[in-house]
Design a protein around this motif. Structure first.
Motif, PDB file in Angstrom:
ATOM      1  N   VAL A  27       0.880  -1.164   0.000  1.00 26.18           N
ATOM      2  CA  VAL A  27       0.000   0.000   0.000  1.00 26.18           C
ATOM      3  C   VAL A  27       0.917   1.213   0.000  1.00 26.18           C
ATOM      4  N   GLN A  69      -3.197  -5.201 -10.332  1.00 23.19           N
ATOM      5  CA  GLN A  69      -4.153  -4.489  -9.463  1.00 23.19           C
ATOM      6  C   GLN A  69      -4.118  -2.984  -9.721  1.00 23.19           C
ATOM      7  N   LEU A  70      -2.917  -2.425  -9.831  1.00 23.42           N
ATOM      8  CA  LEU A  70      -2.788  -0.985 -10.079  1.00 23.42           C
ATOM      9  C   LEU A  70      -3.373  -0.598 -11.437  1.00 23.42           C
ATOM     10  N   GLU A  72      -5.819  -2.096 -12.998  1.00 23.53           N
ATOM     11  CA  GLU A  72      -7.277  -2.133 -12.882  1.00 23.53           C
ATOM     12  C   GLU A  72      -7.801  -0.870 -12.197  1.00 23.53           C
ATOM     13  N   GLN A  73      -7.110  -0.419 -11.166  1.00 21.67           N
ATOM     14  CA  GLN A  73      -7.512   0.813 -10.481  1.00 21.67           C
ATOM     15  C   GLN A  73      -7.352   2.022 -11.392  1.00 21.67           C
ATOM     16  N   LEU A  74      -6.255   2.069 -12.127  1.00 16.73           N
ATOM     17  CA  LEU A  74      -5.983   3.202 -13.009  1.00 16.73           C
ATOM     18  C   LEU A  74      -6.983   3.282 -14.157  1.00 16.73           C
ATOM     19  N   ASN A  75      -7.482   2.131 -14.594  1.00 20.88           N
ATOM     20  CA  ASN A  75      -8.449   2.113 -15.693  1.00 20.88           C
ATOM     21  C   ASN A  75      -9.736   2.864 -15.349  1.00 20.88           C
ATOM     22  N   HIS A  76      -9.995   3.077 -14.062  1.00 21.13           N
ATOM     23  CA  HIS A  76     -11.166   3.858 -13.661  1.00 21.13           C
ATOM     24  C   HIS A  76     -10.929   5.353 -13.856  1.00 21.13           C
ATOM     25  N   VAL A  77      -9.674   5.739 -13.974  1.00 17.53           N
ATOM     26  CA  VAL A  77      -9.312   7.151 -14.114  1.00 17.53           C
ATOM     27  C   VAL A  77      -8.890   7.469 -15.558  1.00 17.53           C
TER      28      VAL A  77
END
Length: 175
Positions: A27, A69-70, A72-77
């Protein structure tokens, strides 16, 4: 900017310790005021013991999990293509590996003329463990002063920060 800490931890623990942390549980801290990614912790604290080859394999698997994981999170932005993500990872591995070798030279643990062959040898292990195509990697280059640097394959966009500039070897840099 999100991968420099996990890559650094992967390389440092592979080469300089006897165990690798569970990098996939990392994290990271982010300072919204200045845009700096810094500080980290692991949600799991069970480090994997092993010889250098085992540590490298484990670190590569853990990096792959975390970077998935990062992404996938970045794809929201915003969207970054898998090829660009792989190039950024390859560039970061190369940059951090070169930093470590330069430190070894300054600490008199490695001769300057051994940088290139050592770099090539170790980079091949990381390329295979991370299952990255060779086309994702830049190249090790040298200035007229004899200073090694990485000619990157992808721009990290550091120059877009208020305090940023083009990296040496940036593919966006105007000559």
């Amino acid at each position: 900017m999100l991968i420099w800490q996990p890559v650094t931890i992967a390389l440092v623990t592979t080469y300089y310790t006897q165990a690798v942390p569970p990098i996939s549980t990392m994290v990271q801290g982010f300072n919204r005021q200045n845009g700096v990614v810094g500080q980290f912790d692991f949600s799991c604290h069970e480090w994997q013991l092993g010889d250098q080859h085992q540590r490298l394999e484990y670190a590569a698997k853990q990096l792959t999990l975390l970077l998935t994981q990062l992404a996938e999170q970045l794809n929201h932005v915003c969207r970054i293509s898998p090829a660009t993500r792989e190039k950024l990872l390859a560039d970061t591995i190369m940059e951090m590996l070169l930093r470590g070798l330069k430190h070894m030279v300054s600490s008199r643990l490695l001769e300057q003329q051994q940088i290139h062959p050592t770099f090539a040898h170790e980079l091949q292990h990381w390329q295979q463990a991370l299952k990255l195509p060779l086309t994702r990697f830049g190249r090790l280059d040298v200035t007229c002063d004899g200073e090694y640097f990485v000619q990157r394959r992808a721009c990290c966009m550091h120059y877009r920060r208020a305090d940023g500039d083009y990296c040496q070897g940036c593919p966006q840099q105007k000559n």
